[in-house]
Design a protein around this motif. Structure first.
Motif, PDB file in Angstrom:
ATOM      1  N   PRO A 288       0.842   6.515  -9.257  1.00 51.33           N
ATOM      2  CA  PRO A 288       0.941   7.766 -10.023  1.00 51.33           C
ATOM      3  C   PRO A 288       1.931   7.673 -11.186  1.00 51.33           C
ATOM      4  O   PRO A 288       1.751   8.344 -12.214  1.00 51.33           O
ATOM      5  N   GLU A 289       2.960   6.850 -11.045  1.00 53.00           N
ATOM      6  CA  GLU A 289       3.981   6.748 -12.089  1.00 53.00           C
ATOM      7  C   GLU A 289       3.610   5.754 -13.184  1.00 53.00           C
ATOM      8  O   GLU A 289       3.827   6.012 -14.371  1.00 53.00           O
TER       9      GLU A 289
ATOM     10  N   VAL B 101      10.357   7.835   0.142  1.00 52.27           N
ATOM     11  CA  VAL B 101       9.314   6.839   0.395  1.00 52.27           C
ATOM     12  C   VAL B 101       9.787   5.441  -0.011  1.00 52.27           C
ATOM     13  O   VAL B 101       9.691   4.490   0.775  1.00 52.27           O
ATOM     14  N   ILE B 102      10.303   5.311  -1.237  1.00 54.52           N
ATOM     15  CA  ILE B 102      10.770   4.012  -1.715  1.00 54.52           C
ATOM     16  C   ILE B 102      11.928   3.507  -0.857  1.00 54.52           C
ATOM     17  O   ILE B 102      11.974   2.328  -0.489  1.00 54.52           O
ATOM     18  N   ASN B 103      12.844   4.403  -0.517  1.00 51.34           N
ATOM     19  CA  ASN B 103      13.981   4.019   0.323  1.00 51.34           C
ATOM     20  C   ASN B 103      13.525   3.535   1.700  1.00 51.34           C
ATOM     21  O   ASN B 103      13.934   2.458   2.149  1.00 51.34           O
ATOM     22  N   LEU B 104      12.674   4.320   2.355  1.00 47.00           N
ATOM     23  CA  LEU B 104      12.257   3.993   3.722  1.00 47.00           C
ATOM     24  C   LEU B 104      11.412   2.719   3.768  1.00 47.00           C
ATOM     25  O   LEU B 104      11.644   1.852   4.629  1.00 47.00           O
TER      26      LEU B 104
ATOM     27  N   VAL C  65       0.038  -1.234  -9.224  1.00 45.04           N
ATOM     28  CA  VAL C  65      -0.470  -2.136  -8.179  1.00 45.04           C
ATOM     29  C   VAL C  65       0.351  -3.424  -8.167  1.00 45.04           C
ATOM     30  O   VAL C  65       0.782  -3.894  -7.107  1.00 45.04           O
ATOM     31  N   TRP C  66       0.574  -3.986  -9.360  1.00 43.14           N
ATOM     32  CA  TRP C  66       1.359  -5.221  -9.467  1.00 43.14           C
ATOM     33  C   TRP C  66       2.818  -4.989  -9.059  1.00 43.14           C
ATOM     34  O   TRP C  66       3.399  -5.789  -8.326  1.00 43.14           O
TER      35      TRP C  66
ATOM     36  N   LEU D 270       0.823  -1.211   0.000  1.00 44.05           N
ATOM     37  CA  LEU D 270       0.000   0.000   0.000  1.00 44.05           C
ATOM     38  C   LEU D 270       0.862   1.268   0.000  1.00 44.05           C
ATOM     39  O   LEU D 270       0.557   2.240  -0.686  1.00 44.05           O
ATOM     40  N   LEU D 271       1.947   1.234   0.774  1.00 45.20           N
ATOM     41  CA  LEU D 271       2.849   2.392   0.818  1.00 45.20           C
ATOM     42  C   LEU D 271       3.577   2.565  -0.519  1.00 45.20           C
ATOM     43  O   LEU D 271       3.773   3.692  -0.988  1.00 45.20           O
ATOM     44  N   TYR D 272       3.967   1.462  -1.144  1.00 43.33           N
ATOM     45  CA  TYR D 272       4.600   1.530  -2.467  1.00 43.33           C
ATOM     46  C   TYR D 272       3.648   2.140  -3.499  1.00 43.33           C
ATOM     47  O   TYR D 272       4.064   2.869  -4.406  1.00 43.33           O
ATOM     48  N   MET D 273       2.365   1.811  -3.371  1.00 40.22           N
ATOM     49  CA  MET D 273       1.373   2.283  -4.345  1.00 40.22           C
ATOM     50  C   MET D 273       1.298   3.802  -4.412  1.00 40.22           C
ATOM     51  O   MET D 273       0.934   4.374  -5.442  1.00 40.22           O
ATOM     52  N   THR D 274       1.633   4.477  -3.307  1.00 42.72           N
ATOM     53  CA  THR D 274       1.588   5.946  -3.295  1.00 42.72           C
ATOM     54  C   THR D 274       2.587   6.541  -4.285  1.00 42.72           C
ATOM     55  O   THR D 274       2.443   7.702  -4.696  1.00 42.72           O
TER      56      THR D 274
END
Length: 453
Positions: A151-152, A190-193, A158-159, A143-147
């Motif tokens: 958008p990208e 975000v991606i790093n954390l 989602v996948w 879910l956090l990755y989806m943020t």
């Protein structure tokens, strides 16, 4: 009439064979044309390599995951990663529990051996907690990755988010974004954390999870004193993990500070962020935000040490494990100080734990030396690149200095075997190959002093 002889496998042999069977079943699915993005079957050696790196949650790949495999092939890889991270025994036990099948004594012994537990009681509850906890953490991570990824990439995000979350938690290091891992997200907090937290949660070990949860329940009443009630295992795993992450971050930050090929042109924040990510990912995760081949020699050697140590026991990480490293170092210092026993956190380390730590490290060195020697014989790559590759394979890390895809068939076979040995563990392999039953000597040979060191 002769009775048919039954093959009685030990629990260790069953676990080792289950991983081997999963690898070959996975390779059989990946070699199908439907698994390939262009509809043409990939060479079997690449299918076998991909199945092995997925089950062994390593992350080294001979072909790009995002462009070589179709959606079906990527789904197969994701399932293999999940099976490899949790373990075949855990998956099978979970299915039996969901089908309301009874978990017998032999199944409980399998679970005990798979997770290196000290008791047979509470196995069903343990498996339920492991599976539920894993799915919860992976779900939150997705879910956090989806943020970022939705958008990208739109719906495809989602996948990508789901795949990355499972891969990061299981310390597999594989992604379906690009050929260059997470290079494009080196500046993205975000991606790093999220990736760092998933790697740490997966690598810290399930036993530490439940120990921490129990301690946090008493934090209101006991405040920070509640952490003194943690088991010795959890204290060692948490403290060594913290020390290694901080020390690794500091080392990479210093050694790469002025390196224009890695973080030299970054802001201070991004330099710290990239250094932290490199320190964490070497703990057997395999994702990369900076090119490994561009690291300074000092950073590469630091990464080798962190890869060799790896994560904590009873988790998804590889390496010799943090607790093993701590026990070995503590025992060495105790010997130098002429202390009779090694101690940590005011507790005495059992002799059998020290002996096992010595055996684990010794066997790991033997496997690494043999793999490095053989790989050097079949490739003309730089020595540091070869060592980086074999340590990464044996510790199930997945980081490479752009050597994996260049390996010939013999090099790929060597790495496949090394990844398997690294996942199942050298001690487990020796126990599985030993068909003799344990016997106690009634008569002991005389003791004689020798010179050591």
């Amino acid at each position: 009439m002769k009775k048919k002889s039954r093959i009685n496998l030990s629990t260790t042999q069953t676990i080792l064979l289950s991983f081997l069977l999963a690898i070959f079943l996975g390779s059989a699915l990946l070699v199908l044309p439907v698994s390939s993005a262009d509809g043409i079957a990939v060479p079997y050696i690449d299918a076998l390599f991909t199945a092995t790196t997925s089950i062994c949650v390593t992350g080294l790949v001979t072909v790009p995951t995002f462009s070589t495999w179709s959606l079906f092939g990527q789904i197969v890889i994701l399932f293999l990663i999940q099976i490899g991270g949790l373990g075949v025994v855990t998956i099978m036990s979970g299915l039996m529990i969901s089908l309301h099948r009874r978990i017998g004594i032999k199944d409980r012994m399998l679970i005990q051996d798979a997770f290196n537990l000290n008791t047979l009681s509470g196995m069903v509850k343990f498996i339920r907690k492991v599976i539920a906890g894993t799915l919860l953490v992976e779900g939150i991570g997705a879910l956090l990755y989806m943020t970022v990824f939705i958008p990208e990439f739109g719906v495809k995000g989602v996948w990508i988010s789901l795949f990355n979350a499972v891969s990061a938690f299981c310390n597999a290091g594989m992604d379906v974004i690009s050929e260059n891992s997470l290079y494009a997200y080196v500046h993205n907090p975000v991606i790093n954390l999220v990736t760092i937290l998933l790697i740490v949660f997966g690598g810290i070990g399930y036993i530490v999870w439940w120990d921490l949860v129990g301690a946090l329940k008493n934090i209101r009443r006991q405040r920070l004193r509640c952490f003194t009630n943690l088991t010795l295992h959890s204290k060692i795993a948490l403290s060594v993990t913290g020390i290694l992450i901080l020390a690794g971050t500091a080392a990479v930050f210093v050694f790469e500070y002025n390196n224009p090929l890695t973080i030299g042109s970054f802001s201070i924040f991004d330099k710290l962020q990239a250094s932290l990510f490199q320190s964490v990912t070497t703990r057997t995760a395999g994702f990369a935000t900076i090119p490994q081949e561009d690291l300074t020699n000092a950073s590469a050697i630091t990464s080798l040490l962190l890869m060799f140590i790896g994560g904590s026991p009873v988790g998804t990480a590889g390496g010799i494990k943090t607790v093993t490293f701590a026990v070995l170092i503590t025992s060495a210092f105790a010997t130098m100080k002429t202390h009779a026993e090694a101690e940590l956190f005011h507790r005495t380390i059992p002799k059998h734990a020290v002996s096992k730590a010595v055996a684990v490290v010794s066997m790991a060195f033997i496997i690494l030396f043999t793999a490095t020697l053989l790989l050097s014989a079949v490739t003309d790559a730089d020595a540091l690149d070869v060592v980086y590759e074999t340590v990464s394979a044996a510790a199930t890390v997945g980081l490479t200095r752009s050597l994996t895809s260049e390996l010939n068939i013999w090099g790929r076979i060597i790495i496949i075997i090394t990844m398997y040995l690294g996942r199942v563990g050298p001690i487990s392999l020796m126990i599985a190959l030993n068909t003799k039953k344990e016997t106690k000597n009634i008569i002991k040979n005389p003791t004689e002093d020798i010179s050591v060191g």
